[in-house]
Each structure stands twice: as structure tokens, then as C-alpha cells.
Scaffold this active site. Sequence first.
Site, PDB file in Angstrom:
ATOM      1  N   ILE A  77       0.813  -1.230  -0.056  1.00  0.00           N
ATOM      2  CA  ILE A  77       0.029   0.064   0.207  1.00  0.00           C
ATOM      3  C   ILE A  77       0.698   1.220   0.052  1.00  0.00           C
ATOM      4  O   ILE A  77       0.422   2.342  -0.479  1.00  0.00           O
ATOM      5  CB  ILE A  77      -1.268  -0.161   1.135  1.00  0.00           C
ATOM      6  CG1 ILE A  77      -2.124   1.001   1.054  1.00  0.00           C
ATOM      7  CG2 ILE A  77      -0.356   0.220   2.373  1.00  0.00           C
ATOM      8  CD1 ILE A  77      -3.379   0.868   1.765  1.00  0.00           C
ATOM      9  N   ASP A 109       1.276  -0.122   9.326  1.00  0.00           N
ATOM     10  CA  ASP A 109       1.687   0.661   9.877  1.00  0.00           C
ATOM     11  C   ASP A 109       3.095   1.192  10.207  1.00  0.00           C
ATOM     12  O   ASP A 109       3.657   2.265   9.661  1.00  0.00           O
ATOM     13  CB  ASP A 109       1.149   0.492  11.562  1.00  0.00           C
ATOM     14  CG  ASP A 109       1.356   1.695  12.511  1.00  0.00           C
ATOM     15  OD1 ASP A 109       1.512   2.816  12.103  1.00  0.00           O
ATOM     16  OD2 ASP A 109       0.887   1.708  13.696  1.00  0.00           O
ATOM     17  N   GLY A 119      -4.153  -8.642  10.064  1.00  0.00           N
ATOM     18  CA  GLY A 119      -2.778  -9.122  10.381  1.00  0.00           C
ATOM     19  C   GLY A 119      -2.752  -9.188  11.672  1.00  0.00           C
ATOM     20  O   GLY A 119      -3.223 -10.298  12.217  1.00  0.00           O
TER      21      GLY A 119
HETATM   22  N1  AR6 Z   1       0.497  -3.077   2.062  1.00  0.00           N
HETATM   23  C1  AR6 Z   1      -0.601  -3.835   2.217  1.00  0.00           C
HETATM   24  N2  AR6 Z   1      -0.900  -4.747   3.035  1.00  0.00           N
HETATM   25  C2  AR6 Z   1      -0.359  -4.746   4.006  1.00  0.00           C
HETATM   26  C3  AR6 Z   1       1.130  -4.663   4.084  1.00  0.00           C
HETATM   27  C4  AR6 Z   1       1.430  -3.484   3.130  1.00  0.00           C
HETATM   28  N3  AR6 Z   1       2.805  -2.976   3.310  1.00  0.00           N
HETATM   29  N4  AR6 Z   1       1.620  -4.948   5.222  1.00  0.00           N
HETATM   30  C5  AR6 Z   1       0.957  -5.810   5.738  1.00  0.00           C
HETATM   31  N5  AR6 Z   1      -0.090  -5.838   4.961  1.00  0.00           N
HETATM   32  P1  AR6 Z   1      -1.671  -5.190  10.029  1.00  0.00           P
HETATM   33  P2  AR6 Z   1      -4.017  -5.052  11.777  1.00  0.00           P
HETATM   34  C6  AR6 Z   1      -1.635  -6.707   5.288  1.00  0.00           C
HETATM   35  O1  AR6 Z   1      -1.137  -6.169  10.994  1.00  0.00           O
HETATM   36  O2  AR6 Z   1      -4.244  -6.249  11.666  1.00  0.00           O
HETATM   37  C7  AR6 Z   1       0.261  -2.843  13.780  1.00  0.00           C
HETATM   38  O3  AR6 Z   1       1.481  -3.163  14.383  1.00  0.00           O
HETATM   39  C8  AR6 Z   1      -1.345  -7.756   6.012  1.00  0.00           C
HETATM   40  O4  AR6 Z   1      -0.968  -9.028   5.501  1.00  0.00           O
HETATM   41  O5  AR6 Z   1      -0.692  -4.356   9.459  1.00  0.00           O
HETATM   42  O6  AR6 Z   1      -5.005  -3.957  11.447  1.00  0.00           O
HETATM   43  C9  AR6 Z   1      -0.415  -1.447  14.133  1.00  0.00           C
HETATM   44  O7  AR6 Z   1       0.331  -0.781  14.697  1.00  0.00           O
HETATM   45  C10 AR6 Z   1      -2.856  -7.958   6.602  1.00  0.00           C
HETATM   46  O8  AR6 Z   1      -3.743  -8.540   5.802  1.00  0.00           O
HETATM   47  O9  AR6 Z   1      -2.915  -4.458  10.487  1.00  0.00           O
HETATM   48  C11 AR6 Z   1      -1.291  -2.206  15.275  1.00  0.00           C
HETATM   49  O10 AR6 Z   1      -0.756  -2.495  16.349  1.00  0.00           O
HETATM   50  C12 AR6 Z   1      -3.249  -6.356   6.746  1.00  0.00           C
HETATM   51  O11 AR6 Z   1      -2.314  -5.802   5.961  1.00  0.00           O
HETATM   52  C13 AR6 Z   1      -1.573  -3.546  14.412  1.00  0.00           C
HETATM   53  O12 AR6 Z   1      -0.546  -3.812  13.924  1.00  0.00           O
HETATM   54  C14 AR6 Z   1      -3.585  -5.648   8.096  1.00  0.00           C
HETATM   55  O13 AR6 Z   1      -2.592  -6.271   8.886  1.00  0.00           O
HETATM   56  C15 AR6 Z   1      -2.951  -3.653  13.765  1.00  0.00           C
HETATM   57  O14 AR6 Z   1      -3.152  -4.671  13.072  1.00  0.00           O
END
Ligand code: AR6
Length: 169
Positions: A11, A34, A124
Site C-alpha cells: 500500500i 503501520d 494481520g
Molecule cells: N501493504 C498492504 N498490506 C499490507 C502491508 C503493506 N505494506 N503490510 C501488511 N499488509 P496489519 P492490523 C497486510 O497487521 O491487523 C500494527 O502493529 C497484512 O497482510 O498491518 O489492523 C499496528 O500498529 C494484513 O492482511 O494490521 C497495530 O498495532 C493487513 O495488511 C496492529 O498492527 C493488516 O495487517 C494493527 O493490526
Amino acid sequence: MVRITLVRGDITAEEADAVVNAANSSLLGGGGVDGAIHRRGGPEILEACRALRASHYGKGLPTGQAVATTAGRLPARWVIHTVGPVYQASGSDPSLLASCYRESLKVADELGAHTVAFPAISTGAYGWPMEEAARIAVEAVRGAGTAVDEVRFVLFDEPAYDTFARELR
Ligand code: AR6
């Protein structure tokens, strides 16, 4: 009606008016989306988040709400930070996850953003099953009544992409 599109990828590479961050309440960074957004967007985003903590969000950003900052060096104008709910097998509130999408689009409308890129919030670190999360996301966006032209879901891997594609059919 808002057009929904799907992209597989990172993203932080998306060119959009606004990119949504799957943040946590602290707004001070983390892993996953993030971490990637802060790394690639540079320190300006964290600075803006710290300013928000020092002003309106002393206790942090509540789950289901959204707030915008600069996008720093990302190819976007704004980052909209939202906090997804943590999934609990014993029962999680889907309305809080839907709220992330609705509130982010409300912020996008206030900003005048035409294109908004979303990750699969809460799927995630926060553990939400992809299929259920995809259904909630698509329903929330379709029902949002936003002025945004395009909502782009940016899915990190093929299974996530396929799940969203099924949901859109
Ligand atoms: N681009 C697109 N999607 C992604 C990317 C990227 N660069 N990286 C991961 N994903 P998550 P959450 C996907 O963990 O579950 C953080 O530590 C990933 O495979 O990013 O809402 C924050 O600070 C998954 O399907 O977010 C919070 O503490 C999706 O994005 C916590 O994680 C979301 O994964 C939030 O957890």
C-alpha cells in the site's frame, strides 16, 4: 456510486489522494502496514501523529475512528489513520470494523479526496479472518454514501486478493 477496485501489492507504493493506515490507538507506529507507512513516509508522519496525541487525542485514537495526517514522502497527499478492532474468537464486534471504513471515508470526504486506498484492516496482527473481514469491508464501503470516486483495496498477498475478489462478485 463509489467504484471499488482491487490491487495486489504494497500500500505504501499506491498513488492515491489518501492511503489508510491500519494503526493502533497510540498512533505512534507499529508493525505491518503501520510500520511500512512510517518507514516509507518518513518522520513527518510520526511528527503529525505526536501533535495529534498532544492535542485532540491525548488518550489515543479510539477503535473504529479515523484521523488524517500528512503522507510525508508517500505518493499520496494524506494518510488516514484508523484503529481496527482486535479479533476475539469468543466474539468480536463487526460494527467496529465497519466503522473504520465508514469513518475513514468521512475523513476522506472532509479532505476532498477522490481516491482512497485501504489495506485489509485488522486481518494481520489483529487476527480477523480474511473472509469475514472482506465481507465487512466491502459492505461498509458500498453503504458509506461517500463522495469518494474510487476505493482501492490493496491486498498484500494472493489469498487476500482472491478473497476480496470473491466478495466483490
Ligand atoms: N501493504 C498492504 N498490506 C499490507 C502491508 C503493506 N505494506 N503490510 C501488511 N499488509 P496489519 P492490523 C497486510 O497487521 O491487523 C500494527 O502493529 C497484512 O497482510 O498491518 O489492523 C499496528 O500498529 C494484513 O492482511 O494490521 C497495530 O498495532 C493487513 O495488511 C496492529 O498492527 C493488516 O495487517 C494493527 O493490526
